[in-house]
Design a protein around this motif. Structure first.
Motif, mmCIF file in Angstrom:
data_model
loop_
_atom_site.group_PDB
_atom_site.id
_atom_site.type_symbol
_atom_site.label_atom_id
_atom_site.label_comp_id
_atom_site.label_asym_id
_atom_site.label_seq_id
_atom_site.Cartn_x
_atom_site.Cartn_y
_atom_site.Cartn_z
ATOM 1 N N ALA A 56 15.883 -32.766 -69.683
ATOM 2 C CA ALA A 56 16.674 -33.832 -69.061
ATOM 3 C C ALA A 56 15.792 -34.621 -68.110
ATOM 4 N N THR A 57 15.608 -35.897 -68.422
ATOM 5 C CA THR A 57 14.749 -36.734 -67.588
ATOM 6 C C THR A 57 15.577 -37.686 -66.744
ATOM 7 N N GLY A 58 15.103 -37.905 -65.540
ATOM 8 C CA GLY A 58 15.727 -38.878 -64.657
ATOM 9 C C GLY A 58 14.960 -40.175 -64.598
ATOM 10 N N ASP A 59 13.783 -40.198 -65.247
ATOM 11 C CA ASP A 59 13.033 -41.442 -65.305
ATOM 12 C C ASP A 59 13.760 -42.437 -66.201
ATOM 13 N N SER A 267 23.545 -24.466 -65.074
ATOM 14 C CA SER A 267 24.546 -23.937 -65.995
ATOM 15 C C SER A 267 23.943 -23.464 -67.306
ATOM 16 N N GLY A 268 22.671 -23.778 -67.558
ATOM 17 C CA GLY A 268 22.035 -23.408 -68.811
ATOM 18 C C GLY A 268 22.192 -24.439 -69.898
ATOM 19 N N GLU A 269 22.751 -25.602 -69.574
ATOM 20 C CA GLU A 269 22.910 -26.652 -70.576
ATOM 21 C C GLU A 269 21.569 -27.257 -70.962
ATOM 22 N N VAL A 270 20.635 -27.287 -70.017
ATOM 23 C CA VAL A 270 19.286 -27.786 -70.287
ATOM 24 C C VAL A 270 18.280 -26.762 -69.789
ATOM 25 N N HIS A 271 17.040 -26.902 -70.282
ATOM 26 C CA HIS A 271 15.989 -25.945 -69.921
ATOM 27 C C HIS A 271 14.988 -26.500 -68.926
ATOM 28 N N VAL A 272 14.803 -27.824 -68.921
ATOM 29 C CA VAL A 272 13.802 -28.445 -68.053
ATOM 30 C C VAL A 272 14.380 -29.734 -67.494
ATOM 31 N N ILE A 273 14.168 -29.966 -66.202
ATOM 32 C CA ILE A 273 14.503 -31.259 -65.612
ATOM 33 C C ILE A 273 13.296 -31.789 -64.852
ATOM 34 N N ASP A 274 13.227 -33.119 -64.750
ATOM 35 C CA ASP A 274 12.210 -33.725 -63.905
ATOM 36 C C ASP A 274 12.881 -34.457 -62.745
ATOM 37 N N ASN A 275 12.080 -34.949 -61.839
ATOM 38 C CA ASN A 275 12.563 -35.712 -60.687
ATOM 39 C C ASN A 275 13.713 -35.051 -59.926
ATOM 40 N N PRO A 276 13.619 -33.762 -59.624
ATOM 41 C CA PRO A 276 14.683 -33.150 -58.823
ATOM 42 C C PRO A 276 14.614 -33.641 -57.382
ATOM 43 N N GLU A 277 15.760 -33.634 -56.711
ATOM 44 C CA GLU A 277 15.769 -33.946 -55.290
ATOM 45 C C GLU A 277 15.120 -32.788 -54.520
ATOM 46 N N PRO A 278 14.577 -33.050 -53.336
ATOM 47 C CA PRO A 278 13.901 -31.990 -52.576
ATOM 48 C C PRO A 278 14.753 -30.745 -52.370
ATOM 49 N N VAL A 395 10.302 -59.238 -44.075
ATOM 50 C CA VAL A 395 9.541 -58.511 -45.095
ATOM 51 C C VAL A 395 10.494 -58.166 -46.230
ATOM 52 N N ARG A 396 10.360 -58.843 -47.378
ATOM 53 C CA ARG A 396 11.183 -58.553 -48.554
ATOM 54 C C ARG A 396 10.579 -57.362 -49.299
ATOM 55 N N PHE A 397 11.402 -56.354 -49.548
ATOM 56 C CA PHE A 397 10.918 -55.063 -50.058
ATOM 57 C C PHE A 397 11.812 -54.644 -51.225
ATOM 58 N N PRO A 398 11.455 -55.029 -52.489
ATOM 59 C CA PRO A 398 12.219 -54.561 -53.654
ATOM 60 C C PRO A 398 11.962 -53.079 -53.901
ATOM 61 N N VAL A 399 13.012 -52.337 -54.222
ATOM 62 C CA VAL A 399 12.909 -50.886 -54.409
ATOM 63 C C VAL A 399 13.404 -50.531 -55.806
ATOM 64 N N SER A 400 12.576 -49.823 -56.562
ATOM 65 C CA SER A 400 12.960 -49.361 -57.894
ATOM 66 C C SER A 400 13.797 -48.095 -57.776
ATOM 67 N N THR A 401 15.077 -48.186 -58.134
ATOM 68 C CA THR A 401 15.943 -47.013 -58.050
ATOM 69 C C THR A 401 15.635 -46.009 -59.145
ATOM 70 N N ASN A 402 14.872 -46.416 -60.183
ATOM 71 C CA ASN A 402 14.451 -45.481 -61.223
ATOM 72 C C ASN A 402 13.252 -44.660 -60.789
ATOM 73 N N GLN A 403 12.419 -45.222 -59.930
ATOM 74 C CA GLN A 403 11.179 -44.556 -59.543
ATOM 75 C C GLN A 403 11.249 -43.904 -58.171
ATOM 76 N N SER A 404 12.135 -44.354 -57.324
ATOM 77 C CA SER A 404 12.270 -43.770 -55.986
ATOM 78 C C SER A 404 13.524 -42.899 -55.933
ATOM 79 N N VAL A 405 13.320 -41.602 -55.715
ATOM 80 C CA VAL A 405 14.459 -40.692 -55.591
ATOM 81 C C VAL A 405 15.215 -41.020 -54.308
#
Length: 563
Positions: A56-59, A267-278, A395-405
Motif C-alpha cells: 500500500a503506497t501513499g505516494d 489488520s493484515g489486509e496489506v503486508h507493506v506500507i510506505d510513508n507512515p506517519e511518525p 513568501v508564497r510557499f506551495p506545498v505538495s500534499t502528496n510528498q509532504s506527510v
C-alpha cells in the motif's frame, strides 16, 4: 561546527476503473519484530513460497509506469519491481555490477566502454544487448519522452556506439565522474526497445524490463498487479538467491490516507506500507509484529529552497533573516517524535561526501530583525508584517500534499508562525502533485516565478545532485518542463566548482570540490536544510524485504510471506 558527514508473459490489461481483482492473501499474523535495522527479516512465522504480497503506497499514483517519462519517486518505487539499471550501488556508495558486468573509462574521461551480461533478455524475449542500451539512452534524450530526471542524468552522452552485442561505448561531450551513479538509478533503467517502439501510451501502461516481476494489470486509482517473472536471471546486488522470486505476484495498491494504510497493515489486509506517519513508526518499533525499515534517499536532503532570483530572497540578508527566524528544531523534535534527525547539510546522510555546518542555522530573532531593517524592510503594517515601498514581505510557499506527510505540513505551519514574529507573511498553499508541479513551472514568456519558497525533494545517486540543483544550467527547464534549480542560484564560481567536480575522478579531489560547493550553498542561505528525505517502510507478515543501495526503493526479489 562544520564537519564532513561521514520471455513473454500474459499481456497487460489497462482497465478503466472496474471492480478490483480479488486476491487471496496469505496469512499475515506473524510479522517482524519492532525496530528498524532495515533488513526486514525478523518474522516470527515460517516463510513460505508463493502467494500475493499486498503493498500500500501513499505516494501519488504515477500517470505513467515508465520512469523515463517525467521521472519522480513514485515511478521509481513501482518500477524497481520490473525494470533494472545497468549498475547497482552498495551501502558504502561503491558501484556494483548488474546488467553491465564491467566498465572502463578513457584517460581523458570522454569514452566509457561497458560490458553487458551475456544472454539476458527482456520479458518479451528481446535481447538485452548494446543496441538496446542505445535505444534507451536515445529514448531518455528525446524531447518527446518528456523526461526530467533521466534526461539530466544522461545529458553528457553525445553518442552511443554498439561495438558488438555485449559491448557498448559511450562518447561524452565532456567528462562525467557521476556517469555510473546516474546509470544506477531507476530513471535510467533499461527497457525493451520493442516495448518503447509501441509508443508512449502503451509503454506507460506496462513497461517491459528484465526485473523479477512483470506488469500484468493496471486499474487506475486502485492497483497495479505484478506477476512473477519465471525466467528471472539478472540478479542484482540485493538478490540472495538464484532463479525467480519466491512471491507469485504483488498487488500494488494506491491508498493516499496514512491512517487507512496503517490500519490495513495492522489488520493484515496489506503486508507493506510506505510513508507512515511518525506515530506509526514509533508504535511499530515499540511492538513485536511489525518491522520498520528506515531507508533515507540518496542525493539531497529535504530542505526549503529560497528563490534567489526575485524579491524578497534576491537579497542574502532577507534569506538569512528567514533562516534565523524559522526555528525548526523544536518542531522537528516534537512532530517527528525522534524519527527524523535535523540536517545542516545539502546532502543526504547516506552520501559519503556530505558536508554540514550547524553554526549557520541558529535561531536569532534579534539578528533577523536587524538584517531586515538593513535590507530596507523597516516598516510594519497593522497586521505585523514588514513592508517596503508599499509591498508586504510575502513568501508564497506551495506545498505538495502528496510528498509532504502531515507532520511536515504542520512543520511548515510552525515556520509560518515563527517567521511572522519578525514580519514575514508566509502563504502556504496545499496542492496535489500535478498542481504543485504547475506552480513551480517556469512562467511562459518570462516574468517572475509564482513561488518564493518551496520544499522539493530530489533524489539522485551521488553528490552530482548538487550540480543538478545549484548549477545555473538547472534554471533551464528539462523537456518535461521541470527545472531542478528551484532556489534559482546563478553563481559563476559555484558553476566552475561543480563543473570541475564533474570532471575529476580522484575521490579526494572530488570530495574537496564538493565540500567547497556545499559551503558556498550553505553560506549563501539559498536553502534551509531540514532532514533526510524521509523514506520509511513498515512490513508485517513478510520476510526478506530490503531496499536498493541506489535509490532506496524496496525490492521483493528475496521476499517471502510468513505462515
Amino acid at each position: 561546527m562544520a564537519d564532513r558527514l561521514t520471455n513473454v508473459r500474459r499481456g497487460p490489461r489497462l482497465l478503466a476503473g472496474a471492480a478490483a481483482l480479488t486476491l487471496t492473501l496469505a496469512a499475515c499474523s506473524g510479522g517482524g519484530s519492532g525496530g528498524g535495522d532495515g533488513g526486514g527479516d525478523a518474522a516470527s512465522g515460517e516463510p513460505v513460497e508463493g502467494g500475493t504480497l499486498v503493498y500500500a503506497t501513499g505516494d501519488a499514483e504515477p500517470t505513467c509506469l515508465d520512469p523515463h517519462v517525467g521521472g519522480n519517486y513514485p515511478q521509481a518505487l513501482i518500477s524497481t519491481q520490473y525494470l533494472e539499471p545497468l549498475v547497482g550501488r552498495d551501502t558504502d556508495g561503491q558501484i556494483q555490477p548488474w546488467l553491465a558486468t564491467d566498465w572502463e573509462v578513457s584517460e581523458d574521461g570522454l569514452t566509457w566502454d561497458l560490458t553487458l551480461a551475456d544472454g539476458l533478455t527482456f520479458t518479451d524475449g528481446t535481447p538485452l544487448d548494446a543496441e538496446a542500451v542505445k535505444v534507451n539512452v536515445e529514448h531518455l534524450q528525446d524531447p518527446d519522452t518528456a523526461s526530467s530526471t533521466g534526461y539530466l542524468a544522461v545529458q553528457k552522452i553525445a553518442e552511443v556506439e554498439p561495438v558488438d552485442a555485449t559491448h557498448v561505448r559511450f562518447h561524452l561531450s565532456e567528462p562525467d565522474s557521476a556517469l555510473l551513479e546516474s546509470l544506477s538509478m531507476q530513471w535510467t533503467a533499461m527497457q525493451s526497445p520493442a516495448g518503447i517502439a509501441r509508443g508512449m501510451d502503451e509503454n506507460c501502461a506496462a513497461p517491459i524490463g528484465t526485473g523479477p516481476f512483470v506488469v500484468a494489470e493496471w486499474v487506475p486509482q486502485q492497483h497495479v498487479v505484478l506477476e512473477r517473472n519465471e525466467d528471472y536471471a539478472s540478479h542484482g546486488p540485493e538478490a540472495e538467491h538464484d532463479g525467480a522470486p519466491y512471491l507469485e505476484r504483488i498487488e500494488w495498491r494506491f491508498i493516499p490516507d496514512p491512517a487507512t494504510r496503517w490500519a490495513a497493515l495492522q489488520s493484515g489486509e496489506v503486508h507493506v506500507i510506505d510513508n507512515p506517519e511518525p506515530e506509526a513508526v514509533v508504535a511499530a518499533e515499540a511492538g513485536e509484529d511489525i518491522t520498520h525499515i528506515d531507508a533515507p534517499r540518496p542525493g539531497s536532503v529535504n530542505r526549503i529552497e529560497l528563490n534567489s532570483s526575485q524579491a524578497p530572497f534576491d537579497d542574502i540578508r532577507v534569506r538569512q533573516a528567514f533562516v534565523y527566524s524559522a526555528d525548526v528544531d523544536p518542531g522537528i523534535e516534537t512532530l517527528y517524535q525522534g524519527v527524523a534527525t535535523r540536517s545542516h547539510s545539502p546532502l543526504s546522510s547516506v552520501e559519503p561526501m556530505g558536508y554540514s555546518d550547524a553554526s549557520l542555522f541558529v535561531t536569532d530573532l534579534e539578528e533577523a530583525e536587524r538584517l531586515l531593517d538593513e535590507a530596507g524592510w523597516d516598516e510594519v503594517d497593522d497586521e505585523g508584517y514588514r513592508v517596503r515601498d508599499g509591498e508586504r514581505l510575502t513568501v508564497r510557499f506551495p506545498v505538495s500534499t502528496n510528498q509532504s506527510v502531515a507532520a511536515e505540513q504542520s512543520l511548515f505551519e510552525q515556520i509560518q508562525a515563527n517567521t511572522k514574529r519578525v514580519g514575514f507573511e508566509v502563504v502556504l498553499t496545499p496542492l496535489d502533485l500535478s498542481a504543485w508541479y504547475g506552480a513551480l513551472a517556469a512562467p511562459e514568456g518570462g516574468g517572475e516565478n509564482t513561488y518564493e519558497a518551496v520544499s522539493a525533494p530530489y533524489t539522485k545517486v551521488g553528490p552530482d545532485v548538487l550540480r543538478i540543483l545549484y548549477h545555473s544550467d538547472g534554471t533551464v527547464p528539462a523537456p518535461s518542463g521541470y527545472f531542478a534549480n528551484l532556489s534559482q542560484v546563478t553563481d559563476d564560481e559555484l558553476d566552475a566548482l561543480l563543473e570541475e567536480a564533474a570532471r575529476i575522478t580522484d575521490p579526494d579531489e572530488r570530495a574537496d570540490l564538493y565540500t567547497q560547493v556545499q559551503q558556498r550553498v550553505l553560506e549563501g542561505y539559498y536553502i534551509l536544510p531540514l532532514y533526510d528525505q524521509q523514506n520509511h517502510f513498515l512490513t508485517r507478515g513478510v520476510t526478506g524485504v530490503t531496499t536498493l543501495g541506489t535509490v532506496s526503493t524496496p525490492t521483493f526479489v528475496n521476499a517471502r510471506l510468513t505462515s
